[in-house]
Design a protein around this motif. Structure first.
Motif, PDB file in Angstrom:
ATOM      1  N   ASN A 143       0.982  -0.928  -0.202  1.00 15.15           N
ATOM      2  CA  ASN A 143       0.443   0.193  -0.284  1.00 15.15           C
ATOM      3  C   ASN A 143       0.911   1.237  -0.245  1.00 15.15           C
ATOM      4  OD1 ASN A 143      -2.572  -1.558   0.101  1.00 15.15           O
ATOM      5  ND2 ASN A 143      -2.910  -1.560   2.075  1.00 15.15           N
ATOM      6  N   VAL A 144       2.218   1.222   1.079  1.00 15.58           N
ATOM      7  CA  VAL A 144       2.798   2.233   0.912  1.00 15.58           C
ATOM      8  C   VAL A 144       3.825   2.319  -0.376  1.00 15.58           C
ATOM      9  CG1 VAL A 144       4.947   3.735   2.227  1.00 15.58           C
ATOM     10  CG2 VAL A 144       2.658   2.325   3.502  1.00 15.58           C
ATOM     11  N   VAL A 145       4.320   1.576  -0.863  1.00 11.03           N
ATOM     12  CA  VAL A 145       4.283   1.636  -1.382  1.00 11.03           C
ATOM     13  C   VAL A 145       4.159   2.419  -3.480  1.00 11.03           C
ATOM     14  CG1 VAL A 145       5.357   0.129  -3.817  1.00 11.03           C
ATOM     15  CG2 VAL A 145       6.897  -0.108  -1.891  1.00 11.03           C
ATOM     16  N   LEU A 146       2.471   1.526  -3.646  1.00 11.26           N
ATOM     17  CA  LEU A 146       2.037   2.239  -4.942  1.00 11.26           C
ATOM     18  C   LEU A 146       1.290   3.894  -4.432  1.00 11.26           C
ATOM     19  CD1 LEU A 146      -0.846  -1.865  -4.823  1.00 11.26           C
ATOM     20  CD2 LEU A 146       1.326   0.126  -6.109  1.00 11.26           C
ATOM     21  N   LYS A 147       1.562   4.350  -2.819  1.00  9.45           N
ATOM     22  CA  LYS A 147       0.484   5.829  -2.763  1.00  9.45           C
ATOM     23  C   LYS A 147       1.759   6.377  -2.800  1.00  9.45           C
ATOM     24  CE  LYS A 147      -2.318   4.885   1.089  1.00  9.45           C
ATOM     25  NZ  LYS A 147      -3.335   5.340   0.942  1.00  9.45           N
ATOM     26  N   GLY A 180       4.543   5.863  -5.038  1.00  9.69           N
ATOM     27  CA  GLY A 180       5.205   5.768  -6.537  1.00  9.69           C
ATOM     28  C   GLY A 180       3.490   6.458  -7.755  1.00  9.69           C
ATOM     29  N   LYS A 181       2.516   6.836  -6.811  1.00  5.80           N
ATOM     30  CA  LYS A 181       1.562   7.312  -7.382  1.00  5.80           C
ATOM     31  C   LYS A 181       1.653   8.881  -7.645  1.00  5.80           C
ATOM     32  CE  LYS A 181      -3.766   7.380  -7.486  1.00  5.80           C
ATOM     33  NZ  LYS A 181      -4.148   7.054  -6.874  1.00  5.80           N
ATOM     34  N   ARG A 183      10.708   8.334 -13.830  1.00  5.35           N
ATOM     35  CA  ARG A 183      10.398   7.300 -13.867  1.00  5.35           C
ATOM     36  C   ARG A 183      10.425   6.046 -12.488  1.00  5.35           C
ATOM     37  NH1 ARG A 183      11.541   2.449 -17.110  1.00  5.35           N
ATOM     38  NH2 ARG A 183      13.781   2.611 -16.848  1.00  5.35           N
ATOM     39  N   VAL A 184       9.123   6.035 -12.237  1.00  2.00           N
ATOM     40  CA  VAL A 184       8.886   4.566 -10.767  1.00  2.00           C
ATOM     41  C   VAL A 184       8.941   3.200 -11.476  1.00  2.00           C
ATOM     42  CG1 VAL A 184       7.676   4.190  -9.042  1.00  2.00           C
ATOM     43  CG2 VAL A 184       8.243   6.451 -10.344  1.00  2.00           C
ATOM     44  N   VAL A 185       9.516   2.602 -10.821  1.00  2.00           N
ATOM     45  CA  VAL A 185       9.478   1.032 -11.464  1.00  2.00           C
ATOM     46  C   VAL A 185       9.271   0.222  -9.832  1.00  2.00           C
ATOM     47  CG1 VAL A 185      11.245  -1.266 -12.323  1.00  2.00           C
ATOM     48  CG2 VAL A 185      11.318   1.649 -13.187  1.00  2.00           C
ATOM     49  N   TYR A 186       8.602  -1.233 -10.101  1.00  2.00           N
ATOM     50  CA  TYR A 186       8.318  -1.164  -9.021  1.00  2.00           C
ATOM     51  C   TYR A 186       8.892  -2.670  -9.173  1.00  2.00           C
ATOM     52  CZ  TYR A 186       4.225   2.045  -8.727  1.00  2.00           C
ATOM     53  OH  TYR A 186       3.898   3.519  -9.167  1.00  2.00           O
ATOM     54  N   THR A 187       8.907  -3.699  -8.278  1.00  2.00           N
ATOM     55  CA  THR A 187       9.391  -4.676  -8.422  1.00  2.00           C
ATOM     56  C   THR A 187       7.890  -5.671  -7.928  1.00  2.00           C
ATOM     57  OG1 THR A 187       9.403  -4.307  -5.834  1.00  2.00           O
ATOM     58  CG2 THR A 187      12.125  -4.465  -7.131  1.00  2.00           C
ATOM     59  N   ARG A 188       7.527  -5.004  -7.409  1.00  2.00           N
ATOM     60  CA  ARG A 188       5.995  -5.932  -7.478  1.00  2.00           C
ATOM     61  C   ARG A 188       4.667  -4.925  -7.014  1.00  2.00           C
ATOM     62  NH1 ARG A 188       2.922  -7.385  -2.478  1.00  2.00           N
ATOM     63  NH2 ARG A 188       4.352  -6.448  -0.451  1.00  2.00           N
ATOM     64  N   LYS A 189       3.634  -5.196  -8.106  1.00  2.00           N
ATOM     65  CA  LYS A 189       2.197  -4.281  -7.059  1.00  2.00           C
ATOM     66  C   LYS A 189       1.104  -5.115  -7.674  1.00  2.00           C
ATOM     67  CE  LYS A 189       1.741  -0.280 -10.200  1.00  2.00           C
ATOM     68  NZ  LYS A 189       1.333   0.264 -11.772  1.00  2.00           N
ATOM     69  N   THR A 190       1.788  -5.992  -6.748  1.00  2.00           N
ATOM     70  CA  THR A 190      -0.027  -6.637  -6.322  1.00  2.00           C
ATOM     71  C   THR A 190       0.694  -7.744  -5.319  1.00  2.00           C
ATOM     72  OG1 THR A 190       0.738  -8.737  -8.244  1.00  2.00           O
ATOM     73  CG2 THR A 190      -1.054  -6.996  -9.001  1.00  2.00           C
ATOM     74  N   ASP A 191       0.345  -8.972  -5.015  1.00  3.29           N
ATOM     75  CA  ASP A 191       0.255  -9.528  -3.803  1.00  3.29           C
ATOM     76  C   ASP A 191       1.669 -10.597  -4.409  1.00  3.29           C
ATOM     77  OD1 ASP A 191       0.855 -10.871  -1.850  1.00  3.29           O
ATOM     78  OD2 ASP A 191      -1.482 -11.005  -1.245  1.00  3.29           O
ATOM     79  N   VAL A 192       2.176 -10.747  -5.140  1.00  2.06           N
ATOM     80  CA  VAL A 192       2.633 -12.296  -5.393  1.00  2.06           C
ATOM     81  C   VAL A 192       4.506 -11.660  -4.765  1.00  2.06           C
ATOM     82  CG1 VAL A 192       2.079 -12.150  -7.610  1.00  2.06           C
ATOM     83  CG2 VAL A 192       4.091 -10.108  -7.743  1.00  2.06           C
ATOM     84  N   GLU A 237      -0.012   9.289   4.758  1.00  4.19           N
ATOM     85  CA  GLU A 237       1.255  10.344   5.534  1.00  4.19           C
ATOM     86  C   GLU A 237       3.227   9.271   6.114  1.00  4.19           C
ATOM     87  OE1 GLU A 237      -1.839  11.881   9.152  1.00  4.19           O
ATOM     88  OE2 GLU A 237       0.113  10.711   9.391  1.00  4.19           O
ATOM     89  N   MET A 238       2.842   8.151   5.621  1.00  4.66           N
ATOM     90  CA  MET A 238       3.733   7.598   5.646  1.00  4.66           C
ATOM     91  C   MET A 238       4.865   7.642   4.266  1.00  4.66           C
ATOM     92  SD  MET A 238       5.469   7.168   8.823  1.00  4.66           S
ATOM     93  CE  MET A 238       6.427   5.709   9.120  1.00  4.66           C
ATOM     94  N   SER A 239       3.595   8.317   3.413  1.00  4.51           N
ATOM     95  CA  SER A 239       4.570   7.934   1.868  1.00  4.51           C
ATOM     96  C   SER A 239       4.601   9.054   1.585  1.00  4.51           C
ATOM     97  CB  SER A 239       3.248   7.237   0.903  1.00  4.51           C
ATOM     98  OG  SER A 239       1.925   8.295   1.080  1.00  4.51           O
ATOM     99  N   LYS A 240       3.470  10.145   2.028  1.00  3.53           N
ATOM    100  CA  LYS A 240       3.728  10.920   1.713  1.00  3.53           C
ATOM    101  C   LYS A 240       5.301  12.056   2.401  1.00  3.53           C
ATOM    102  CE  LYS A 240       1.560  16.037   1.425  1.00  3.53           C
ATOM    103  NZ  LYS A 240       0.195  16.115   2.424  1.00  3.53           N
ATOM    104  N   SER A 241       5.673  11.332   3.076  1.00  5.72           N
ATOM    105  CA  SER A 241       7.027  11.966   3.531  1.00  5.72           C
ATOM    106  C   SER A 241       8.487  11.358   2.976  1.00  5.72           C
ATOM    107  CB  SER A 241       6.854  11.273   5.360  1.00  5.72           C
ATOM    108  OG  SER A 241       7.858  11.609   5.948  1.00  5.72           O
TER     109      SER A 241
END
Ligand SMILES: [Zn+2]
Length: 361
Positions: free
Chosen positions: A60-64, A66-67, A76-85, A240-244
């Motif tokens: 959740n925090v990573v997706l926030k 990234g957004k 440019r944002v790259v994710y190691t995972r965007k889902t529950d894998v 809050e944590m993601s914004k920070s």
């Protein structure tokens, strides 16, 4: 006539803008690449203190994060995972290295059998104390879920301190930058969000060891501490944590960008009057905060490449000769291949010296 003038003006504008757009500071890729790594996933839930689930909070925090970062056209944002894998630890580093990332940020939540609480950000290094070792061991132990971990991690044993200590070499080069970012992150948690900060720490995390760029691992807080777990599991806490974290990443990027320019100015102003016979000329083709491999394909086909690191900046050169005429010829080639602003520099015994002083002799 009017039409003709207009066309001429247009040609002039296009002509000049094609020059200025090829800034020497950004030779290869123009975007700052950030890899976001949500810890755990799939059949590895991470810790489940107070029944809060680490893998979900991290995602959740990573997706926030990234957004928010994706709104910046220079990132440019790259994710190691965007889902529950489930993603293996070495795969995470591989994703970052393939993306030639400028930054790797891994997000986790902590757990402990006591009432420990607070945030901490890790960079790779020797664990200076037993507690740091325990955190690394817990996060590293995920490799036990991978079937072939013995081959993949060269017999690494997550329960042996020596085994982890052996893993610290690769990240050394990026330690300063990693610590700088970690410091911004912890200060922002503490000052802006009034979270308890346990500080910036070093420990032997495998996931950090696998990357070749500034890398940090953030422990958002302890799920085992009821109040903190509830906060991290809430939308408010995650927002809050993601914004920070986003604020800290942007602050870091800004400092790198500014550092780049300052370094260039400092260098151009440096006049060294020592001259001698052992002068080497090179063509400076680019300067960047990125550490690029000295491969022709990274530099528009140019050969005889070399680089020096100065502060946070890498300077890239083509050619190396004590013959000034030869270097002028190489400069012409570099210009024709797409480095219109390249220039000749002189080195004496490995130290940069003023070209005009050298040429006067
Ligand atoms: Zn974790």
């Amino acid at each position: 006539m009017y039409k003709f003038n207009y066309l001429l003006l247009l040609i002039v504008i296009v002509f000049f803008s094609s020059f200025s757009s090829n800034e020497e500071k950004t030779p290869i890729k123009d975007k700052f690449v950030i890899v976001l790594d949500a810890g755990h996933g799939g059949h590895d839930p991470g810790n489940m203190g107070n029944k809060y689930i680490e893998k979900d909070i991290a995602l959740n925090v990573v997706l926030k994060i990234g957004k928010q970062l994706e709104k910046n056209p220079n990132i440019r944002v790259v994710y190691t995972r965007k889902t529950d894998v489930f993603i293996e630890l070495d795969k995470r580093g591989e994703i970052a290295n393939k993306a030639k990332a400028d930054l790797f940020v891994s997000i986790h939540c902590n757990s402990f059998h006591t009432q420990a609480n607070g945030t901490e950000t890790f960079v790779l290094g020797l664990h200076r104390n037993k507690t740091n070792l325990e955190v690394a061991k817990k996060e590293n132990s995920v490799i036990l879920l991978e079937e072939d971990y013995h081959e993949k991690y060269a017999g690494y044993d997550p329960n042996s301190p020596e085994s982890i200590i052996g893993l610290t070499l690769m990240q050394e080069e990026y330690l300063d930058q990693s610590i700088q970012l970690a410091d911004y992150i912890q200060k922002s948690f503490k000052n802006k969000l009034k979270r308890k900060s346990r500080g910036v720490k070093q420990a032997g995390f495998i996931v950090l060891h696998q990357t070749v760029m500034p890398s940090v691992l953030i422990e958002l807080g302890f799920l085992t501490y009821k109040k903190e777990g509830a906060y991290l599991n809430s939308k408010k806490g995650q927002d809050e944590m993601s914004k920070s974290i986003v604020g800290s990443i942007l602050e870091y990027k800004k400092s790198i960008d500014q550092g780049t320019e300052q370094n260039i100015i400092t260098q151009e102003n440096t006049i060294n009057s020592n001259t001698g016979d052992d002068i080497i000329f090179k063509v400076q083709i680019a300067a960047s905060s990125r550490n690029l491999a000295l491969k022709s394909y990274n530099f528009k086909g140019l050969k005889d490449l070399s680089k020096v690191k100065q502060g946070k900046l890498y300077k890239y050169f083509s050619g190396s000769t004590n013959d000034y005429e030869e270097i002028k010829a190489l400069q012409k080639i570099a210009k024709s291949k797409g480095y219109p602003k390249c220039y000749v520099v002189a080195y004496k015994n490995g130290t940069r010296v003023s070209l005009s002083t050298v040429l006067k002799k």
